[in-house]
Design an enzyme around this catalytic site. Structure first.
Site, PDB file in Angstrom:
ATOM      1  N   THR A   1       5.125 -24.923  18.207  1.00 20.37           N
ATOM      2  CA  THR A   1       5.040 -25.017  16.740  1.00 20.37           C
ATOM      3  C   THR A   1       4.478 -23.736  16.128  1.00 20.37           C
ATOM      4  O   THR A   1       4.178 -23.696  14.943  1.00 20.37           O
ATOM      5  CB  THR A   1       4.173 -26.216  16.314  1.00 20.37           C
ATOM      6  OG1 THR A   1       2.817 -25.979  16.723  1.00 20.37           O
ATOM      7  CG2 THR A   1       4.677 -27.515  16.921  1.00 20.37           C
TER       8      THR A   1
ATOM      9  N   HIS B   1      -5.693 -26.883  22.020  1.00 19.15           N
ATOM     10  CA  HIS B   1      -6.070 -26.343  20.718  1.00 19.15           C
ATOM     11  C   HIS B   1      -5.866 -27.427  19.659  1.00 19.15           C
ATOM     12  O   HIS B   1      -5.373 -28.513  19.965  1.00 19.15           O
ATOM     13  CB  HIS B   1      -5.226 -25.096  20.415  1.00 19.15           C
ATOM     14  CG  HIS B   1      -3.762 -25.375  20.396  1.00 19.15           C
ATOM     15  ND1 HIS B   1      -2.939 -25.164  21.480  1.00 19.15           N
ATOM     16  CD2 HIS B   1      -2.960 -25.914  19.434  1.00 19.15           C
ATOM     17  CE1 HIS B   1      -1.706 -25.536  21.177  1.00 19.15           C
ATOM     18  NE2 HIS B   1      -1.686 -25.995  19.937  1.00 19.15           N
TER      19      HIS B   1
ATOM     20  N   HIS C   1      -5.570 -18.374  14.551  1.00 15.45           N
ATOM     21  CA  HIS C   1      -4.639 -19.422  14.134  1.00 15.45           C
ATOM     22  C   HIS C   1      -5.202 -20.811  14.416  1.00 15.45           C
ATOM     23  O   HIS C   1      -4.793 -21.787  13.822  1.00 15.45           O
ATOM     24  CB  HIS C   1      -3.299 -19.276  14.867  1.00 15.45           C
ATOM     25  CG  HIS C   1      -2.715 -17.905  14.748  1.00 15.45           C
ATOM     26  ND1 HIS C   1      -2.267 -17.396  13.547  1.00 15.45           N
ATOM     27  CD2 HIS C   1      -2.522 -16.927  15.665  1.00 15.45           C
ATOM     28  CE1 HIS C   1      -1.811 -16.161  13.737  1.00 15.45           C
ATOM     29  NE2 HIS C   1      -1.966 -15.854  15.003  1.00 15.45           N
TER      30      HIS C   1
END
Ligand SMILES: [Zn+2]
Length: 375
Positions: free
Chosen positions: A317, A230, A205
């Site tokens: 999120t 990230h 992801h």
């Protein structure tokens, strides 16, 4: 100068219902009352700027100068059923109306629809099958992602534990507008970041750096320890309608389990030293991970000089979209080079969740910073 159609004496039987309906539609559309098309070409709308104006009145469109009244009269008076195509013909002409004279119509119909919102309605009305969303159930094995049937709109349907992604009322990311924020003094975020080692992971992801050093921030009387950071491309949060090309999220957790995410927006400019270290050790395959040399990572390197920030309560999120997350978004972006951007975007062309409804949540705009905020 609305004129009525002259009634032609005719021995023909009364008008069929279809033609009456056509006449009613055309009259209601104002077709009969339009002046001849202007001699000057129509202005070309800005692509992807402000929403296109409402559909151009059909009879003003270049190429439909033919006297529509007389066409209509012909259609009404002739027994030729093919004249019923007049309605469709006008629609098509008006569809091309936003183009520069002489330019070819766009080949990609999706492009065309996006540039001419007014047209969408017509297309949907005429071809509902082409635009209808499939209502097929999502397979339980569908992994979550950013498009297709595992995309953000489907996350809550993929697993019961993802239900907050749809039901939650305090979701992230959000669009922040300075005009709507609560402006006032706020304490500085106290950063305590030290040289650390860790592991770079490609989790399918994003690219994530899991840190092992002693790193924390303190705000609102609470200390949060840095777990990982990230990246998202493009940035998830929208600031005053601006979308930054990337953002770095630094995920912290307090001893009581509360999460605080520090967001550092990235805009294109000089190469970013911290990102360069991470990209140097970037794993390419999903589930691949690369250990970092000792003390290589100093998160403080990426912090901008101006550390004023927005603050609001939101969520993760990504699934399971857990709420109760304290968001701290630094207003001043850091820099990332075009080459650094390109490398990430080749791996992750889009890994940003769309902005979520604010639902009345306050967003604080920390105007003042107490001295000593910078580590
Ligand atoms: Zn994130």
């Amino acid at each position: 100068m609305a004129r009525t159609l002259p009634m032609t004496k005719s021995s023909r039987p009364p008008l069929p219902t279809a033609r009456l309906a056509l006449l009613t539609f055309l009259l209601a559309s104002g077709v009969h009352a339009q002046e001849p098309a202007p001699a000057t070409p129509l202005p070309v709308p800005e692509p992807a700027a402000t929403p296109a104006p409402a559909a151009t009145p059909p009879a003003r469109v270049e190429g439909t100068r033919i006297d529509i009244e007389s066409q209509l009269r012909d259609a009404m008076n002739s027994g030729d059923p093919t004249k019923k195509k007049l309605n469709l013909l006008i629609d098509r002409k008006s569809a091309a109306g936003g183009l520069a004279p002489g330019s070819a119509p766009p080949l990609n119909p999706v492009d065309h629809l996006q540039r001419e919102p007014g047209l969408v309605i017509r297309q949907q009305r005429n071809a509902p099958a082409a635009t209808a969303k499939p209502a097929a159930p999502v397979s339980k094995n569908t992994p979550w992602g950013y498009e297709g049937e595992g995309g953000p709109g489907q996350w809550a349907r993929l697993k019961p534990e993802f239900s907050t992604c749809a039901k939650g009322q305090r979701q992230s990311p959000i669009a922040i507008d300075d005009a709507d924020t609560l402006k006032g003094p706020a304490e500085a975020i106290a950063f305590n970041y030290t040289p650390s080692s860790g592991t770079v992971v490609n989790n399918g992801h994003t690219i994530e750096v899991q840190l092992s050093g002693d790193n924390s921030l303190t705000v609102r009387g609470q200390t949060y320890r840095l777990q990982q950071f990230h990246f998202h491309h493009p940035a998830e949060e929208r600031i005053n309608s601006r979308v930054y090309p990337m953002v770095a999220h630094f995920v912290h957790r307090s001893d009581t389990g509360q999460l605080a995410v520090l967001a550092v927006l990235l805009e294109e400019g000089p190469s970013n030293p911290l990102i360069q270290k991470v990209w140097t050790h970037m794993p390419l395959d999903v589930k691949d991970h690369v250990p970092l040399p000792a003390d290589l990572i100093h998160v403080g390197e990426i912090l901008p000089r101006d550390q004023r920030y927005y603050q609001y309560m939101g969520s993760l999120t990504t699934p399971p979209c857990t709420e109760g997350v304290l968001w701290l978004i630094l207003k001043q972006p850091a820099s990332i080079s075009a080459e650094q951007l390109r490398l990430f975007s080749q791996l992750y062309p889009n890994n940003a969740r769309p902005v979520q409804s604010l639902n009345g949540r306050p967003v604080r705009d920390a105007l003042l910073i107490a001295p000593g905020g910078r580590p």
